[in-house]
Design a protein around this motif. Sequence first.
Motif, PDB file in Angstrom:
ATOM      1  N   ALA A 223      52.451  47.477  38.708  1.00  0.00           N
ATOM      2  CA  ALA A 223      51.304  48.248  39.169  1.00  0.00           C
ATOM      3  C   ALA A 223      50.130  47.661  38.686  1.00  0.00           C
ATOM      4  CB  ALA A 223      51.638  49.780  38.879  1.00  0.00           C
ATOM      5  N   LEU A 224      50.057  47.371  37.513  1.00  0.00           N
ATOM      6  CA  LEU A 224      48.835  46.632  36.942  1.00  0.00           C
ATOM      7  C   LEU A 224      48.292  45.659  37.964  1.00  0.00           C
ATOM      8  CD1 LEU A 224      49.140  47.024  32.981  1.00  0.00           C
ATOM      9  CD2 LEU A 224      47.318  48.330  34.520  1.00  0.00           C
ATOM     10  N   ALA A 225      49.410  44.739  38.015  1.00  0.00           N
ATOM     11  CA  ALA A 225      49.258  43.398  38.791  1.00  0.00           C
ATOM     12  C   ALA A 225      48.838  43.875  40.153  1.00  0.00           C
ATOM     13  CB  ALA A 225      50.465  42.581  38.545  1.00  0.00           C
ATOM     14  N   LEU A 226      49.301  44.575  40.723  1.00  0.00           N
ATOM     15  CA  LEU A 226      48.793  44.962  41.961  1.00  0.00           C
ATOM     16  C   LEU A 226      47.348  45.563  42.126  1.00  0.00           C
ATOM     17  CD1 LEU A 226      51.992  46.132  43.793  1.00  0.00           C
ATOM     18  CD2 LEU A 226      51.051  44.081  44.051  1.00  0.00           C
ATOM     19  N   THR A 227      47.141  46.467  41.051  1.00  0.00           N
ATOM     20  CA  THR A 227      45.726  47.063  41.214  1.00  0.00           C
ATOM     21  C   THR A 227      44.722  46.051  40.502  1.00  0.00           C
ATOM     22  OG1 THR A 227      46.286  47.759  39.047  1.00  0.00           O
ATOM     23  CG2 THR A 227      45.985  49.524  40.455  1.00  0.00           C
ATOM     24  N   ARG A 228      44.940  44.921  39.898  1.00  0.00           N
ATOM     25  CA  ARG A 228      44.065  43.957  39.626  1.00  0.00           C
ATOM     26  C   ARG A 228      43.642  43.142  40.902  1.00  0.00           C
ATOM     27  NH1 ARG A 228      43.668  40.156  34.253  1.00  0.00           N
ATOM     28  NH2 ARG A 228      42.130  39.077  34.807  1.00  0.00           N
ATOM     29  N   ILE A 229      44.610  42.867  41.797  1.00  0.00           N
ATOM     30  CA  ILE A 229      44.625  42.074  43.028  1.00  0.00           C
ATOM     31  C   ILE A 229      44.020  42.756  43.994  1.00  0.00           C
ATOM     32  CG2 ILE A 229      46.015  40.777  44.687  1.00  0.00           C
ATOM     33  CD1 ILE A 229      47.797  39.789  42.402  1.00  0.00           C
ATOM     34  N   THR A 230      44.219  44.049  44.329  1.00  0.00           N
ATOM     35  CA  THR A 230      43.591  44.947  45.418  1.00  0.00           C
ATOM     36  C   THR A 230      42.729  45.666  45.244  1.00  0.00           C
ATOM     37  OG1 THR A 230      45.237  46.340  45.159  1.00  0.00           O
ATOM     38  CG2 THR A 230      46.249  44.500  46.443  1.00  0.00           C
ATOM     39  N   SER A 231      42.537  46.288  44.132  1.00  0.00           N
ATOM     40  CA  SER A 231      41.552  47.660  43.972  1.00  0.00           C
ATOM     41  C   SER A 231      40.052  47.006  44.151  1.00  0.00           C
ATOM     42  CB  SER A 231      41.600  48.330  43.036  1.00  0.00           C
ATOM     43  OG  SER A 231      43.160  48.674  42.749  1.00  0.00           O
ATOM     44  N   ALA A 232      39.309  47.893  43.986  1.00  0.00           N
ATOM     45  CA  ALA A 232      37.792  47.956  44.283  1.00  0.00           C
ATOM     46  C   ALA A 232      37.447  47.327  42.825  1.00  0.00           C
ATOM     47  CB  ALA A 232      37.222  49.357  44.231  1.00  0.00           C
ATOM     48  N   ALA A 233      36.244  46.894  42.837  1.00  0.00           N
ATOM     49  CA  ALA A 233      35.854  46.019  41.735  1.00  0.00           C
ATOM     50  C   ALA A 233      35.883  46.782  40.489  1.00  0.00           C
ATOM     51  CB  ALA A 233      34.445  45.117  42.031  1.00  0.00           C
ATOM     52  N   TRP A 234      35.385  48.014  40.417  1.00  0.00           N
ATOM     53  CA  TRP A 234      35.042  48.966  39.278  1.00  0.00           C
ATOM     54  C   TRP A 234      36.537  48.973  38.561  1.00  0.00           C
ATOM     55  CZ3 TRP A 234      37.140  53.506  38.336  1.00  0.00           C
ATOM     56  CH2 TRP A 234      37.362  54.348  39.558  1.00  0.00           C
ATOM     57  N   TYR A 235      37.408  49.223  39.542  1.00  0.00           N
ATOM     58  CA  TYR A 235      38.751  49.760  38.967  1.00  0.00           C
ATOM     59  C   TYR A 235      39.373  48.484  38.387  1.00  0.00           C
ATOM     60  CZ  TYR A 235      42.814  52.568  39.054  1.00  0.00           C
ATOM     61  OH  TYR A 235      44.023  53.228  38.858  1.00  0.00           O
ATOM     62  N   ARG A 236      39.041  47.203  38.936  1.00  0.00           N
ATOM     63  CA  ARG A 236      39.791  45.991  38.727  1.00  0.00           C
ATOM     64  C   ARG A 236      39.217  45.779  37.101  1.00  0.00           C
ATOM     65  NH1 ARG A 236      38.734  42.977  43.349  1.00  0.00           N
ATOM     66  NH2 ARG A 236      36.852  42.152  42.484  1.00  0.00           N
ATOM     67  N   TRP A 237      38.051  45.883  37.104  1.00  0.00           N
ATOM     68  CA  TRP A 237      37.142  45.800  35.793  1.00  0.00           C
ATOM     69  C   TRP A 237      37.897  46.432  34.510  1.00  0.00           C
ATOM     70  CZ3 TRP A 237      35.536  41.226  34.264  1.00  0.00           C
ATOM     71  CH2 TRP A 237      34.725  40.461  35.310  1.00  0.00           C
ATOM     72  N   ALA A 238      38.409  47.629  35.090  1.00  0.00           N
ATOM     73  CA  ALA A 238      38.907  48.642  34.032  1.00  0.00           C
ATOM     74  C   ALA A 238      40.323  48.259  33.736  1.00  0.00           C
ATOM     75  CB  ALA A 238      38.974  50.174  34.574  1.00  0.00           C
ATOM     76  N   VAL A 239      41.025  47.698  34.600  1.00  0.00           N
ATOM     77  CA  VAL A 239      42.243  46.887  34.475  1.00  0.00           C
ATOM     78  C   VAL A 239      42.343  45.699  33.500  1.00  0.00           C
ATOM     79  CG1 VAL A 239      44.283  45.980  35.376  1.00  0.00           C
ATOM     80  CG2 VAL A 239      43.258  48.074  36.398  1.00  0.00           C
ATOM     81  N   VAL A 240      41.272  45.152  33.824  1.00  0.00           N
ATOM     82  CA  VAL A 240      41.019  43.942  32.951  1.00  0.00           C
ATOM     83  C   VAL A 240      40.592  44.266  31.410  1.00  0.00           C
ATOM     84  CG1 VAL A 240      39.712  41.694  32.489  1.00  0.00           C
ATOM     85  CG2 VAL A 240      40.239  42.247  34.792  1.00  0.00           C
ATOM     86  N   GLY A 241      40.131  45.393  31.323  1.00  0.00           N
ATOM     87  CA  GLY A 241      39.818  45.811  30.166  1.00  0.00           C
ATOM     88  C   GLY A 241      41.002  46.088  29.127  1.00  0.00           C
ATOM     89  N   VAL A 242      41.639  46.817  30.018  1.00  0.00           N
ATOM     90  CA  VAL A 242      42.969  47.531  29.409  1.00  0.00           C
ATOM     91  C   VAL A 242      43.833  46.191  28.834  1.00  0.00           C
ATOM     92  CG1 VAL A 242      45.122  48.835  29.693  1.00  0.00           C
ATOM     93  CG2 VAL A 242      42.992  49.509  30.272  1.00  0.00           C
ATOM     94  N   VAL A 243      44.011  45.137  29.896  1.00  0.00           N
ATOM     95  CA  VAL A 243      45.078  44.185  29.680  1.00  0.00           C
ATOM     96  C   VAL A 243      44.546  43.376  28.428  1.00  0.00           C
ATOM     97  CG1 VAL A 243      45.575  42.029  30.580  1.00  0.00           C
ATOM     98  CG2 VAL A 243      45.549  43.949  32.100  1.00  0.00           C
TER      99      VAL A 243
END
Lengths: 287, 216
Positions: free
Chosen positions: A93-113
């Motif tokens: 799920a994390l990998a998919l959101t990081r690839i597909t989602s909107a920019a701000w959401y992607r940054w949140a995932v990068v932060g968590v990772v």
Amino acid sequence: MTNSVLYETPGPRAKRRAFYASFGVGAALLAAAAWALIQLGRRGQLTAEKWGPLIDPTNATFATLWNFLGQGLLRTLQVAALAMALSLVIGTALALTRITSAAWYRWAVVGVVELLRGIPVVIAIFFAARVLPELGIDLPTAWYLVIGLTAYNSVIIAEILRAGILSLPRGQSEAAYAIGMRRRQVLFSVLLPQAFRSMLPALISQLVVVLKDTSLGFVIGYQEFVRQGQISIQELNNPIQAYFVIAVVFIVVNYALSRVAVFTEHRLSRRSAAGATTLAQREPVGK
Amino acid sequence: MHVILANLPLYLTGMATTLEICLYAGALSLLIGTILAGFRVSPLPPLRGVGTSWVTVFRNCPLTVVLFFMAFGFPELGINFPYFWFGTVGLALYTSAFVCEAIRSGINSVPPGQAEAARSIGLGFGQSLTSVVLPQAVRTVVPPLGSVIIAMIKNSAIVGAFGVGGDLYAAGITLTSARGEAALPVLTGVVIGYLLITVPAGLLLGTLERKVAVLR
């Protein structure tokens, strides 16, 4: 045989020298082993009293001890399997959101990772066991271990899968879009299956890491394999022998797992090599 | 936040101890790992055997078991060190297996022409390894070695969990278990402490990587 480039193919003299040197080194190793055994014997570490319960099936406590240790090993395997399964789901799920989602959401995932990758796994486990009860979430101890392991490993699996998806040739997703698939279909029926397959060896290696890390259950008092061993040592007073046997069990299980990883890697590379030749053979047809 | 600020000295000495463990264990594991990598590519089968079995044992055995063995097994044999050194040496032995594998992959990535050229001007195995192949190999393995070292920094928390007094993990335990502070703020402080070590270490290694990169 990449290593043999470092030295000449030995001639008769070099072969003889290598033989004597090997003999010398081997003798030194044997002497060291013998010395260690003698020291162990002198300190009474080779007695049947200390080893018997662990390795001698006729010993009176053998069955009880291994029943006890077996329970621990079973818990270790259960926790590892559960943590791995959850990590796979959350990691995907994390990998998919990081690839597909909107920019701000992607940054949140990068932060968590990045955050979860930067902290020690033992802290993640301790954190889960201490902070969750404070927040009113009371679970069996096993779950704190599973949650800690999952928090740490899911982001690593997310990174492995993301690398796998990004390494696929662009043509794969382009072709899928060209035949009219939607984004979700492209991800789930074209990209993810291939990424999973090409990253299978790395995923299996990560399973070895999870299995080793379950032994950190001791910091929260979970009775997995190593903890059970510890308890048995208090009874039998044989730390050297017990930890030796525990280490052997871990090494055998993990070594078998890493052999599986190597085996799948070979199989996959053979298969993709075969795929490449068929493509090459087909090419002239288009001309 | 109040707890962290009130106990700042405890956190800072904890970070210092963690750094100290990592410094010694890092240096020792790099040394042992490099020697082992040399063993694993050497022309003598027994040395290769030693290298291979060392790596197999320490890569597949949990650090916890290694540390337990050193902490409880060695005293039975009459080998007594301060606890700090058991932890540090155990961490170094465990990490050396991963260092060895990283360096060995670097040795394999040096083009064969380099070693062939070294041999053809008459260098022996030891000479061509130490003055031609290893210097190049070490440069190419900076990224994987970096992740090994960062993993080691994180593993030092396990050494702390064994009660090497006064490291960052022990600071967290002291505050939550002994003094009964709330776990969330205390452990957040511990996490920040580790991030303050691992993130700069990662950046430093990134810079180092760009500096020493071999252009091929």
